[in-house]
Design an enzyme around this catalytic site. Structure first.
Site, PDB file in Angstrom:
ATOM      1  N   GLU A 146       0.852  -1.192   0.000  1.00  0.00           N
ATOM      2  CA  GLU A 146       0.000   0.000   0.000  1.00  0.00           C
ATOM      3  C   GLU A 146       0.887   1.239   0.000  1.00  0.00           C
ATOM      4  O   GLU A 146       1.629   1.466   0.942  1.00  0.00           O
ATOM      5  CB  GLU A 146      -0.916  -0.013   1.225  1.00  0.00           C
ATOM      6  CG  GLU A 146      -1.711   1.236   1.456  1.00  0.00           C
ATOM      7  CD  GLU A 146      -2.525   1.673   0.259  1.00  0.00           C
ATOM      8  OE1 GLU A 146      -2.253   2.768  -0.272  1.00  0.00           O
ATOM      9  OE2 GLU A 146      -3.436   0.935  -0.148  1.00  0.00           O
ATOM     10  N   LYS A 147       0.809   2.043  -1.052  1.00  0.00           N
ATOM     11  CA  LYS A 147       1.727   3.172  -1.226  1.00  0.00           C
ATOM     12  C   LYS A 147       1.493   4.336  -0.274  1.00  0.00           C
ATOM     13  O   LYS A 147       2.309   5.240  -0.198  1.00  0.00           O
ATOM     14  CB  LYS A 147       1.681   3.671  -2.661  1.00  0.00           C
ATOM     15  CG  LYS A 147       0.346   4.242  -3.081  1.00  0.00           C
ATOM     16  CD  LYS A 147       0.356   4.597  -4.542  1.00  0.00           C
ATOM     17  CE  LYS A 147      -1.035   4.926  -5.026  1.00  0.00           C
ATOM     18  NZ  LYS A 147      -1.087   4.991  -6.466  1.00  0.00           N
ATOM     19  N   HIS A 148       0.408   4.345   0.470  1.00  0.00           N
ATOM     20  CA  HIS A 148       0.099   5.469   1.353  1.00  0.00           C
ATOM     21  C   HIS A 148       0.616   5.294   2.777  1.00  0.00           C
ATOM     22  O   HIS A 148       0.710   6.259   3.516  1.00  0.00           O
ATOM     23  CB  HIS A 148      -1.416   5.692   1.407  1.00  0.00           C
ATOM     24  CG  HIS A 148      -1.982   6.168   0.123  1.00  0.00           C
ATOM     25  ND1 HIS A 148      -2.508   5.303  -0.805  1.00  0.00           N
ATOM     26  CD2 HIS A 148      -2.085   7.410  -0.408  1.00  0.00           C
ATOM     27  CE1 HIS A 148      -2.925   5.999  -1.842  1.00  0.00           C
ATOM     28  NE2 HIS A 148      -2.675   7.281  -1.633  1.00  0.00           N
ATOM     29  N   HIS A 158       4.597   6.840  -4.519  1.00  0.00           N
ATOM     30  CA  HIS A 158       3.373   7.638  -4.486  1.00  0.00           C
ATOM     31  C   HIS A 158       3.516   8.800  -5.465  1.00  0.00           C
ATOM     32  O   HIS A 158       4.576   9.403  -5.556  1.00  0.00           O
ATOM     33  CB  HIS A 158       3.122   8.171  -3.073  1.00  0.00           C
ATOM     34  CG  HIS A 158       1.765   8.764  -2.917  1.00  0.00           C
ATOM     35  ND1 HIS A 158       1.455  10.032  -3.369  1.00  0.00           N
ATOM     36  CD2 HIS A 158       0.630   8.260  -2.384  1.00  0.00           C
ATOM     37  CE1 HIS A 158       0.187  10.282  -3.113  1.00  0.00           C
ATOM     38  NE2 HIS A 158      -0.338   9.220  -2.512  1.00  0.00           N
ATOM     39  N   HIS A 197      -2.499  14.912  -6.986  1.00  0.00           N
ATOM     40  CA  HIS A 197      -2.399  13.739  -6.104  1.00  0.00           C
ATOM     41  C   HIS A 197      -1.020  13.735  -5.450  1.00  0.00           C
ATOM     42  O   HIS A 197      -0.021  13.504  -6.119  1.00  0.00           O
ATOM     43  CB  HIS A 197      -2.612  12.461  -6.923  1.00  0.00           C
ATOM     44  CG  HIS A 197      -2.732  11.220  -6.099  1.00  0.00           C
ATOM     45  ND1 HIS A 197      -2.742   9.974  -6.678  1.00  0.00           N
ATOM     46  CD2 HIS A 197      -2.842  11.008  -4.762  1.00  0.00           C
ATOM     47  CE1 HIS A 197      -2.859   9.058  -5.732  1.00  0.00           C
ATOM     48  NE2 HIS A 197      -2.923   9.664  -4.556  1.00  0.00           N
ATOM     49  N   CYS A 201      -2.589  12.123   2.432  1.00  0.00           N
ATOM     50  CA  CYS A 201      -2.717  12.181   0.977  1.00  0.00           C
ATOM     51  C   CYS A 201      -3.926  13.064   0.666  1.00  0.00           C
ATOM     52  O   CYS A 201      -4.994  12.878   1.266  1.00  0.00           O
ATOM     53  CB  CYS A 201      -2.922  10.776   0.407  1.00  0.00           C
ATOM     54  SG  CYS A 201      -3.316  10.747  -1.356  1.00  0.00           S
ATOM     55  N   HIS A 245      -6.658  10.479  -0.670  1.00  0.00           N
ATOM     56  CA  HIS A 245      -7.002   9.279   0.090  1.00  0.00           C
ATOM     57  C   HIS A 245      -6.929   9.442   1.604  1.00  0.00           C
ATOM     58  O   HIS A 245      -7.056   8.469   2.337  1.00  0.00           O
ATOM     59  CB  HIS A 245      -6.127   8.115  -0.367  1.00  0.00           C
ATOM     60  CG  HIS A 245      -6.294   7.818  -1.821  1.00  0.00           C
ATOM     61  ND1 HIS A 245      -5.337   8.132  -2.748  1.00  0.00           N
ATOM     62  CD2 HIS A 245      -7.335   7.277  -2.502  1.00  0.00           C
ATOM     63  CE1 HIS A 245      -5.767   7.777  -3.952  1.00  0.00           C
ATOM     64  NE2 HIS A 245      -6.979   7.262  -3.832  1.00  0.00           N
TER      65      HIS A 245
END
Length: 115
Positions: free
Chosen positions: A14-16, A41, A47, A102, A105
């Site tokens: 998960e990149k976040h 990311h 974004h 983010c 997100h």
């Protein structure tokens, strides 16, 4: 209420999720927090990661302590990335908590035990 809006997960998929890595030399603790270690990311005006915060909650302490906050204001330079290094002194063990935001997100967290 805020607790229910913070997401977490495995940073390898998960990149976040903020990745927390630390080194300890006596009382001096060096902590690197990054977002997108395994999966980069995006860093565009549309974004991006806006900021990272690091907290330390010492064993037996009532509240976590804000170690620092880094804001990323340039979202178009491909040479910038959401990564920060923090230094603080403590002889105590405890937990390190990192939060990242983010703009699409929302809030993401991770934690590691400081030995």
């Amino acid at each position: 209420m805020l607790k229910e809006t913070i997401r977490s997960g495995d940073w390898k998929g998960e990149k976040h999720v903020p990745v927390i890595e630390y080194e300890r030399e006596g009382d001096l603790v060096k902590v690197e927090v990054s977002v997108g270690k395994e999966i980069p990311h995006p860093n565009t005006p549309e974004h991006h990661i806006a900021w990272i915060e690091l907290y330390f909650h010492p064993e037996g302490g009532q509240f976590p302590i804000l170690v620092g906050r880094v804001e990323f204001t340039n979202h178009s330079d491909p040479l910038t990335e959401p990564r920060a290094v923090f230094f603080f002194k403590t002889s105590k063990k405890g937990k390190l908590y990192a939060l990242s935001y983010c703009n699409i997100h929302g809030l993401w967290e991770n934690e590691v035990q400081l030995e």
